[in-house]
Design a protein around this motif. Sequence first.
Motif, PDB file in Angstrom:
ATOM      1  N   SER A 151       0.879  -1.295  -0.057  1.00 51.13           N
ATOM      2  CA  SER A 151      -0.038   0.063  -0.010  1.00 51.13           C
ATOM      3  C   SER A 151       0.936   1.271   0.113  1.00 51.13           C
ATOM      4  CB  SER A 151      -0.998  -0.041   1.114  1.00 51.13           C
ATOM      5  OG  SER A 151      -0.348   0.422   2.438  1.00 51.13           O
ATOM      6  N   ALA A 152       2.156   1.336   0.675  1.00 49.17           N
ATOM      7  CA  ALA A 152       3.102   2.350   0.468  1.00 49.17           C
ATOM      8  C   ALA A 152       3.487   2.418  -0.660  1.00 49.17           C
ATOM      9  CB  ALA A 152       4.247   2.105   1.335  1.00 49.17           C
ATOM     10  N   ILE A 153       4.051   1.241  -1.281  1.00 49.70           N
ATOM     11  CA  ILE A 153       4.448   1.514  -2.763  1.00 49.70           C
ATOM     12  C   ILE A 153       3.335   2.162  -3.696  1.00 49.70           C
ATOM     13  CG2 ILE A 153       5.424   0.175  -4.526  1.00 49.70           C
ATOM     14  CD1 ILE A 153       6.976  -1.507  -2.770  1.00 49.70           C
ATOM     15  N   ALA A 154       2.235   1.638  -3.467  1.00 45.57           N
ATOM     16  CA  ALA A 154       0.817   2.060  -4.275  1.00 45.57           C
ATOM     17  C   ALA A 154       0.877   3.471  -4.336  1.00 45.57           C
ATOM     18  CB  ALA A 154      -0.431   1.257  -3.860  1.00 45.57           C
ATOM     19  N   ALA A 155       0.841   4.054  -3.014  1.00 43.78           N
ATOM     20  CA  ALA A 155       0.982   5.567  -2.975  1.00 43.78           C
ATOM     21  C   ALA A 155       1.983   6.177  -3.655  1.00 43.78           C
ATOM     22  CB  ALA A 155       0.968   5.894  -1.636  1.00 43.78           C
ATOM     23  N   ARG A 195       1.523   8.809  -6.792  1.00 43.83           N
ATOM     24  CA  ARG A 195       2.356  10.053  -7.127  1.00 43.83           C
ATOM     25  C   ARG A 195       2.914  10.122  -8.607  1.00 43.83           C
ATOM     26  NH1 ARG A 195       5.372  12.042  -2.034  1.00 43.83           N
ATOM     27  NH2 ARG A 195       4.045  10.252  -1.070  1.00 43.83           N
ATOM     28  N   LEU A 196       3.865   9.105  -8.745  1.00 41.85           N
ATOM     29  CA  LEU A 196       4.605   9.426  -9.901  1.00 41.85           C
ATOM     30  C   LEU A 196       3.718   9.273 -11.139  1.00 41.85           C
ATOM     31  CD1 LEU A 196       7.416   6.737  -8.956  1.00 41.85           C
ATOM     32  CD2 LEU A 196       7.733   9.287  -9.579  1.00 41.85           C
ATOM     33  N   ALA A 197       2.699   8.493 -10.912  1.00 43.81           N
ATOM     34  CA  ALA A 197       1.731   8.632 -12.190  1.00 43.81           C
ATOM     35  C   ALA A 197       1.099   9.741 -12.439  1.00 43.81           C
ATOM     36  CB  ALA A 197       0.652   7.588 -12.010  1.00 43.81           C
ATOM     37  N   HIS A 198       0.675  10.467 -11.299  1.00 39.30           N
ATOM     38  CA  HIS A 198      -0.147  11.847 -11.217  1.00 39.30           C
ATOM     39  C   HIS A 198       0.850  12.840 -11.816  1.00 39.30           C
ATOM     40  CE1 HIS A 198      -2.796  14.839  -9.879  1.00 39.30           C
ATOM     41  NE2 HIS A 198      -1.791  15.401  -9.224  1.00 39.30           N
TER      42      HIS A 198
END
Lengths: 260, 260
Positions: free
Chosen positions: A174-178, A182-185
């Motif tokens: 879940s941390a990596i997903a966050a 952000r990188l996707a954003h």
Amino acid sequence: MKNTDKSAATARPAPGSCSPGPFSNAKGPDHRGQAFTRPGSGQCMKRNSILDAAARTFCRDGFTGTSIDLIAAEAGVSRQTIYNHYRDKEMLFGAVVDEIIGRMNAVLYGILATFPEKPDNLEADLVLFATRLGKNCMCNQDGEFLRKLIQAEGERYPELFAIWRENGPARVWSAIAARLARLAHCGALDIDDPDLAARQFMALINTDLQFCGMLGEKPTEKQIEDGARNGVRTFLRAFASRGNPSTKADPAVKPNMALF
Amino acid sequence: MKNTDKSAATARPAPGSCSPGPFSNAKGPDHRGQAFTRPGSGQCMKRNSILDAAARTFCRDGFTGTSIDLIAAEAGVSRQTIYNHYRDKEMLFGAVVDEIIGRMNAVLYGILATFPEKPDNLEADLVLFATRLGKNCMCNQDGEFLRKLIQAEGERYPELFAIWRENGPARVWSAIAARLARLAHCGALDIDDPDLAARQFMALINTDLQFCGMLGEKPTEKQIEDGARNGVRTFLRAFASRGNPSTKADPAVKPNMALF
DNA sequence: GTCAAATTAGACACCATTGTCTAAATCGTC
DNA sequence: GACGATTTAGACAATGGTGTCTAATTTGAC
């Protein structure tokens, strides 16, 4: 003797009450029951010896396959000493699991904080991150311990590992997903489902380590690094925004395959 | 009695000497030692009962954690009968492992033959293939048995699992690598290193199954299918030749995530 | 039904392990 | 060096598992 009260009171202390347990700083894997009793060490030393030996032995032989006598011999300690510190075999097992989960979580926190935030050098940074994760969590002695013990004894002692199951892998992805979100954003990655992408990221950087494990070999440092490189490369092939400089084609790391 | 010779001769028979062992067709998981002794069945029935119960028990409790008495009770058979069929606890364990590896390999052969050869509908075909693999190998009772037992007892009995280590996963990914190379050759995929791609394919379609396993849950059929779909989708995002019709963007399967 | 083979329950010796107890040795600290 | 706390070796009972044996019972084929 009044050690009945004492031992009951001392059993299952909060992890980390002594100095942080080493698990692997005890000298040799020798089964001789002498090398460990170094002078200049307190009762805390013994405690760590016991935890250390118990972890190794439980991991190697499982709970039922491990005898207190063997742990005592491997820790260079008498059986009674173990019973002085831990009421039960189960208590000892619980203490070992707690200890290792605590240590593992601490390491995990530290590593998660190093996930690359900026899309410059994304590939290199992700490789570094993945390598750290591999070396200090997945291929660790602690990591191996938890993996093996959860598979072997997880059903019998669900409460023991519940904390890990909830806080361990779940927290990681879940941390990596966050971070991925952000990188996707900011346009560096092209990701629909950050949770899924995070799990696939983990799976990809673990690919070769798993296959090593299936073949019964512990991966070398180099294999961990190459695995990280290969995993990140494929991950970015799938998820890097097209036209992003970080997607530059890097040849797959071949030497890694020599072992297969 | 002359059963000493007999039992020695009968111990560790070639797997499949009786009818193919069912492992899971014995009626209930009930611990009552009666339901299994159905009339109309021969000594072969007993043999299968024993193998079945032994597999279940070894898998659940490990080798040392399993007692012959428990197996006997769970198989609805007397202890002596077990010793009549298998000389030793170790022999019984070996027979169980052999049996399951044999069955597993047979299934594996069958599934590997269904890897899609033609690049039409590549995504759908790969998903079907991955689903088959998941349902019949990775999430099987047999699959769970081998995974758990290799982790738990692999070090103690290296010879036992050697055949599996060499023939099992290795065969899978080398077969898949060959098929992927062919697909790359005909232009459907863009793959540098087919071996690596094969391992990553396996890792991707296993991603969610592994995370299920870490959380202690056995994945449902739907989760297996969704995992296959998500894995194949990412695999093709990374390796499909650009402009190939099979790369058409399919939204990630979301429902799968509800569980996490 | 008969007969041989297989199965069963139960007793058995043997061994390993757990957890307790005790008296002697050792350690750490003053 | 002395003292209290810890550790140690070893004995101990209790338990449970392995593998053998036997005598009685059941099964399967004829």
